[in-house]
Design a protein around this motif. Structure first.
Motif, PDB file in Angstrom:
ATOM      1  N   LEU A   1      13.504  -3.452  -0.878  1.00 17.07           N
ATOM      2  CA  LEU A   1      12.455  -2.429  -0.919  1.00 17.07           C
ATOM      3  C   LEU A   1      11.182  -3.009  -0.319  1.00 17.07           C
ATOM      4  N   SER A   2      10.813  -2.513   0.849  1.00 18.78           N
ATOM      5  CA  SER A   2       9.598  -2.966   1.520  1.00 18.78           C
ATOM      6  C   SER A   2       8.445  -2.025   1.203  1.00 18.78           C
ATOM      7  N   LEU A   3       7.317  -2.602   0.810  1.00 20.77           N
ATOM      8  CA  LEU A   3       6.096  -1.834   0.580  1.00 20.77           C
ATOM      9  C   LEU A   3       5.185  -1.890   1.804  1.00 20.77           C
ATOM     10  N   ALA A   4       5.747  -2.284   2.944  1.00 21.25           N
ATOM     11  CA  ALA A   4       4.948  -2.399   4.165  1.00 21.25           C
ATOM     12  C   ALA A   4       4.395  -1.056   4.613  1.00 21.25           C
ATOM     13  N   GLY A   5       5.010   0.044   4.177  1.00 19.99           N
ATOM     14  CA  GLY A   5       4.502   1.362   4.547  1.00 19.99           C
ATOM     15  C   GLY A   5       3.192   1.714   3.871  1.00 19.99           C
ATOM     16  N   PHE A   6       2.863   1.010   2.798  1.00 25.96           N
ATOM     17  CA  PHE A   6       1.584   1.218   2.107  1.00 25.96           C
ATOM     18  C   PHE A   6       0.575   0.222   2.697  1.00 25.96           C
ATOM     19  N   ASP A   7       0.106   0.496   3.890  1.00 24.63           N
ATOM     20  CA  ASP A   7      -0.670  -0.503   4.623  1.00 24.63           C
ATOM     21  C   ASP A   7      -2.016   0.022   5.122  1.00 24.63           C
ATOM     22  N   THR A   8      -2.545   1.019   4.463  1.00 23.50           N
ATOM     23  CA  THR A   8      -3.796   1.610   4.939  1.00 23.50           C
ATOM     24  C   THR A   8      -5.004   1.110   4.146  1.00 23.50           C
ATOM     25  N   ILE A   9      -6.169   1.210   4.788  1.00 24.32           N
ATOM     26  CA  ILE A   9      -7.437   0.961   4.097  1.00 24.32           C
ATOM     27  C   ILE A   9      -7.850   2.282   3.456  1.00 24.32           C
ATOM     28  N   ILE A  10      -7.867   2.340   2.155  1.00 23.06           N
ATOM     29  CA  ILE A  10      -8.125   3.589   1.439  1.00 23.06           C
ATOM     30  C   ILE A  10      -9.619   3.797   1.211  1.00 23.06           C
ATOM     31  N   ALA A  11     -10.311   2.747   0.825  1.00 20.48           N
ATOM     32  CA  ALA A  11     -11.757   2.854   0.604  1.00 20.48           C
ATOM     33  C   ALA A  11     -12.364   1.457   0.650  1.00 20.48           C
ATOM     34  N   TYR A  12     -13.431   1.320   1.418  1.00 21.49           N
ATOM     35  CA  TYR A  12     -14.165   0.070   1.470  1.00 21.49           C
ATOM     36  C   TYR A  12     -15.635   0.395   1.266  1.00 21.49           C
ATOM     37  N   GLU A  13     -16.194  -0.136   0.185  1.00 16.09           N
ATOM     38  CA  GLU A  13     -17.589   0.105  -0.160  1.00 16.09           C
ATOM     39  C   GLU A  13     -18.322  -1.232  -0.204  1.00 16.09           C
ATOM     40  N   PRO A  14     -18.793  -1.710   0.947  1.00 21.65           N
ATOM     41  CA  PRO A  14     -19.424  -3.034   0.987  1.00 21.65           C
ATOM     42  C   PRO A  14     -20.599  -3.180   0.033  1.00 21.65           C
ATOM     43  N   ASP A  15     -21.403  -2.118  -0.119  1.00 24.41           N
ATOM     44  CA  ASP A  15     -22.564  -2.212  -1.003  1.00 24.41           C
ATOM     45  C   ASP A  15     -22.167  -2.324  -2.465  1.00 24.41           C
ATOM     46  N   GLU A  16     -20.977  -1.792  -2.805  1.00 19.66           N
ATOM     47  CA  GLU A  16     -20.475  -1.863  -4.174  1.00 19.66           C
ATOM     48  C   GLU A  16     -19.556  -3.057  -4.383  1.00 19.66           C
TER      49      GLU A  16
END
Length: 401
Positions: free
Chosen positions: A48-63
């Motif tokens: 079972l490869s989880l490689a398909g879950f490879d996106t940036i969902i949220a990046y909050e540098p200030d937080e």
């Protein structure tokens, strides 16, 4: 190999696998597939490869918060953070080359699943300390989440800490949230040459306990130091300072005066490469015939264990990190010994954990890869596994249970 692309597909896959009476071998980048016990038993094991879950969902540098899929490569995470002058403080290592894999294929999910951390772990904490939340599918096929996307979010059971280091035996992650921090402006390494492990440990402890905000400390025997530090032929005790340039300069000068021994300065360029190499265990990459061990002990005990190993096994390669609390070792084959040195090393380690990082499959099948737990703790671990994964569908033998 199954490669689901969303939580619903993953949930359906888990349910069908349970109905089939099979098991799932989880991975994302597959760089750590040889870490842990190989599959056991008569049940079919599907990849079972989880490689398909490879996106940036949220990046909050200030937080100071990053949420991504567990299959995202660590190289992509590091590149993203560098653009904003940030990093992961626990210094994720790249162990792929230890297993003959290309550098850079490891993922954030694999790093968290194995709870990997580099040399800065002694002061910045482990991967577990930087995991804030996750979404996952459990062994019943149920989709759930725990933790959150803010640093101050501790309510109820701290499940993010629980699944970090579980080697994919409890849940299949679909989303992870980690804490990020500003990266240091510069780095300096103070090198104390020609010390023995005992004196090196004493001075590393002094440095780490000083008010000079030391980030890391390691001891390298001459055989390791000369391969990593240009122009070095003796043992090297290393102390890392990081931060703003003016602060690093002032702290370096003060610490050099406090230590009272000969000190050399390596500079930022050498320092960055050196500490990454230690975190990646780079000196052991080419030793393909040796069994590799990673031993965690109280810092005051590391030097004695390293010296005992060097006395009994002169061909062994090893060093101390984490101020003396982490021992890396490569043990060549020993006459009449078929356990990769397990009995020998675990006989030396009275207070700690000796983990077999790499060995032939025949050794990993016969020897506990992870430090055996006391019976009461082992029983608790089995109950915990059953609560998340009652049918033992996820990596059922990875930890040896």
């Amino acid at each position: 190999m199954f490669t689901p692309l969303n939580a619903a597909e993953l949930s359906d896959l888990v349910r069908s696998t349970v109905a089939e009476g099979a098991a799932l071998a989880l991975h994302s980048g597959n760089s750590l597939s040889a870490l842990g016990h190989p599959p056991r038993g008569d049940r079919p094991h599907h990849s079972l490869s989880l490689a398909g879950f490879d996106t940036i969902i949220a990046y909050e540098p200030d937080e100071l918060v990053l949420t991504v899929g567990p299959g995202i490569p660590m190289a992509e995470v590091k590149s993203l953070l560098v653009e904003r002058g940030q990093h992961l403080a626990f210094e994720p290592p790249d162990w792929g080359p230890l297993y003959g894999q290309p550098a850079g294929i490891g993922t954030l999910g694999g790093t968290l699943g194995a709870a990997l951390a580099g040399s800065r772990r002694v002061t910045a904490g482990s991967a577990r300390d930087h995991m804030l939340g996750f979404h996952a599918v459990n062994g019943r096929g149920e989709i759930f989440k725990a933790g959150g996307r803010v640093v101050k979010n501790v309510t109820g059971y701290d499940l993010p800490k629980l699944v970090t280091g579980a080697f994919g035996t409890l849940v299949a992650l679909t989303e992870v949230t980690v804490k990020v921090v500003p990266a240091p402006e510069t780095v300096e390494t103070l090198m104390l040459p020609r010390l023995n492990p005992a004196l090196a440990t004493k001075l590393m402890s002094q440095a780490l306990g000083s008010p000079h905000d030391v980030g890391s400390a390691a001891y390298l025997p001459a055989s390791v130091a000369r391969d990593l530090i240009p122009g070095t032929s003796d043992s090297a005790t290393l102390i890392r300072l990081e931060g703003f340039a003016a602060s690093v300069e002032a702290r370096a000068a003060a610490l050099m005066a406090d230590l009272g021994v000969a000190v050399e300065r390596l500079g930022a360029g050498v320092s960055r490469t050196l500490w990454q190499a230690l975190s990646d265990a780079a000196p052991l990459v080419g030793l393909h015939e040796d069994c590799l061990w990673r031993i965690s002990v109280p810092p005051t005990e590391g030097a004695a264990i390293l010296e005992a190993v060097q006395a009994a096994r002169p061909l062994a390669t090893g060093w101390l990190d984490w101020g003396g609390g982490l021992i890396w070792l490569a043990l060549p084959a020993h006459p009449g010994e078929g356990d990769g040195g397990a009995a020998f090393l675990r006989g030396l380690v009275k207070n700690g954990h000796a983990t077999l990082i790499r060995a032939p499959e025949r050794v990993r099948t016969a020897v506990p890869v992870f430090q055996p737990m006391p019976p009461a703790l082992a029983a608790l671990a089995r109950r915990l596994k059953a609560s998340f994964d009652p049918h033992a569908v996820f990596n059922p033998s990875r930890l040896g249970a």
